[in-house]
Design an enzyme around this catalytic site. Structure first.
Site, short mmCIF file in Angstrom:
data_model
loop_
_atom_site.label_atom_id
_atom_site.label_comp_id
_atom_site.label_asym_id
_atom_site.label_seq_id
_atom_site.Cartn_x
_atom_site.Cartn_y
_atom_site.Cartn_z
N THR A 96 -0.40 5.53 -4.21
CA THR A 96 -0.41 4.33 -3.33
C THR A 96 -0.28 4.83 -1.89
OG1 THR A 96 0.19 2.86 -5.00
CG2 THR A 96 0.06 1.86 -2.80
N LYS A 172 -5.94 -1.33 -4.02
CA LYS A 172 -4.48 -1.16 -4.63
C LYS A 172 -3.40 -1.72 -3.65
CE LYS A 172 -0.70 0.69 -6.75
NZ LYS A 172 -0.66 0.07 -8.01
N LYS A 241 7.31 0.13 1.00
CA LYS A 241 6.25 0.98 1.60
C LYS A 241 5.01 0.33 1.39
CE LYS A 241 4.59 4.19 -0.98
NZ LYS A 241 3.41 4.08 -1.93
#
Length: 294
Positions: A96, A172, A241
């Site tokens: 990701t 995503k 993140k």
């Protein structure tokens, strides 16, 4: 068909995906910064001492790494693997990461004569172990055709989002934002019910089997209702993140995202309190409970 594959990154997700490729009978070379993690794998595989060694003579390279910095390091840092790839090899990036990182790596691969595909996944480690991941895919058409049979061996479905390598990364990040927002919603709803005398487990069971009968609400709802977050499936540092990357994407698009800001700060607060290693669901749910005095 038996393929020559390199797999880089043995985190909670990577180790399960690599094991499925080994189980499928492929010729697999493994690299992980901490080589001891490979002891968890069973079956026939080779352990490489560097990314470049891992990819030598391989037709496919899978990477499942924690963040953009880790991916860039194994791709183009000291001992990075891209210069060592043979012409026509295909890199499947399952991490990701920011869409811009994929675009940059794709350019390097093109100059090298190799191919880059974005292939991030949805699913926790248990889904990875059972080859039940949902896989998003974008990149060059012919490379996708060659890679899809392998992806079908590690996931239950592959969804194609076109030839722009950034597309699957955008999807995503938006999906992970929806998961965070869903956890915040459940945590607030269950806490509200609890503060008004209801059993939060019963509430979660009701909604998970009726109007919110979907994997996210059933699976994460059970964790949140039972306050059971072991084993950790996805660390709060990684969740933050993703929230940070999604926030940047919204800022670049000049799109206000107040709910995204909320979960961003929820996860940032947990990290500031030294709880970055706990499951992201725990950070969000306990943040709500603490705010409510529970």
């Amino acid at each position: 068909m038996r393929e020559k594959i390199a797999f880089l990154g043995l985190g909670n997700m990577g180790i399960a995906i690599a094991q499925n490729l080994i189980n499928a009978g492929h010729e697999v070379s493994i690299y992980n910064r901490s080589a001891i993690k490979a002891q968890q794998l069973t079956g026939n595989f080779e352990l490489a001492s560097s990314p470049a060694e891992a990819v030598a003579d391989k037709d496919f390279v899978f990477t499942m790494l924690a963040d953009d910095d880790a991916l860039n390091q194994v791709c183009k840092g000291d001992g990075g693997f891209i210069p060592a790839l043979k012409k026509g090899a295909i890199h499947l990036s399952m991490s990701t990461i920011a869409p811009e990182t994929s675009a940059s790596l794709n350019e390097i691969h093109q100059k090298n004569g190799s191919f880059y595909l974005s292939s991030p996944v949805f699913g926790r480690p248990t889904a990875a172990a059972e080859a039940k991941l949902f896989i998003c895919l974008s990149g060059q058409e012919q490379a996708k055709k060659l890679a899809k049979p392998l992806l079908e061996q590690v996931g239950q479905a592959v969804y194609d989002f076109g030839e722009d390598v950034k597309a699957a990364n955008v999807l995503k990040l938006t999906g992970n934002f929806m998961i965070m927002a869903s956890m915040e919603t459940m945590a607030e709803a269950f806490t509200l019910a609890e503060k008004n005398g209801l059993d939060r487990k019963q509430v979660a069971d009701f909604f998970g089997n009726t109007v919110f009968n979907a994997p996210i609400y059933k699976n994460y709802g059970t964790l949140i209702a039972n306050n059971n977050y072991q084993p950790v499936g996805f660390k709060s540092t990684l969740g933050f993140k993703d929230a940070r990357l999604a926030s940047k994407m919204a800022l670049d698009a000049e799109m206000p995202a107040p709910l995204l800001n909320l979960v961003y700060n929820r996860l940032l607060g947990a990290i500031a309190q030294g709880k970055g290693e706990q499951d992201w669901a725990e950070s969000i749910a306990k943040g709500v409970s603490n705010d409510a005095g529970i």
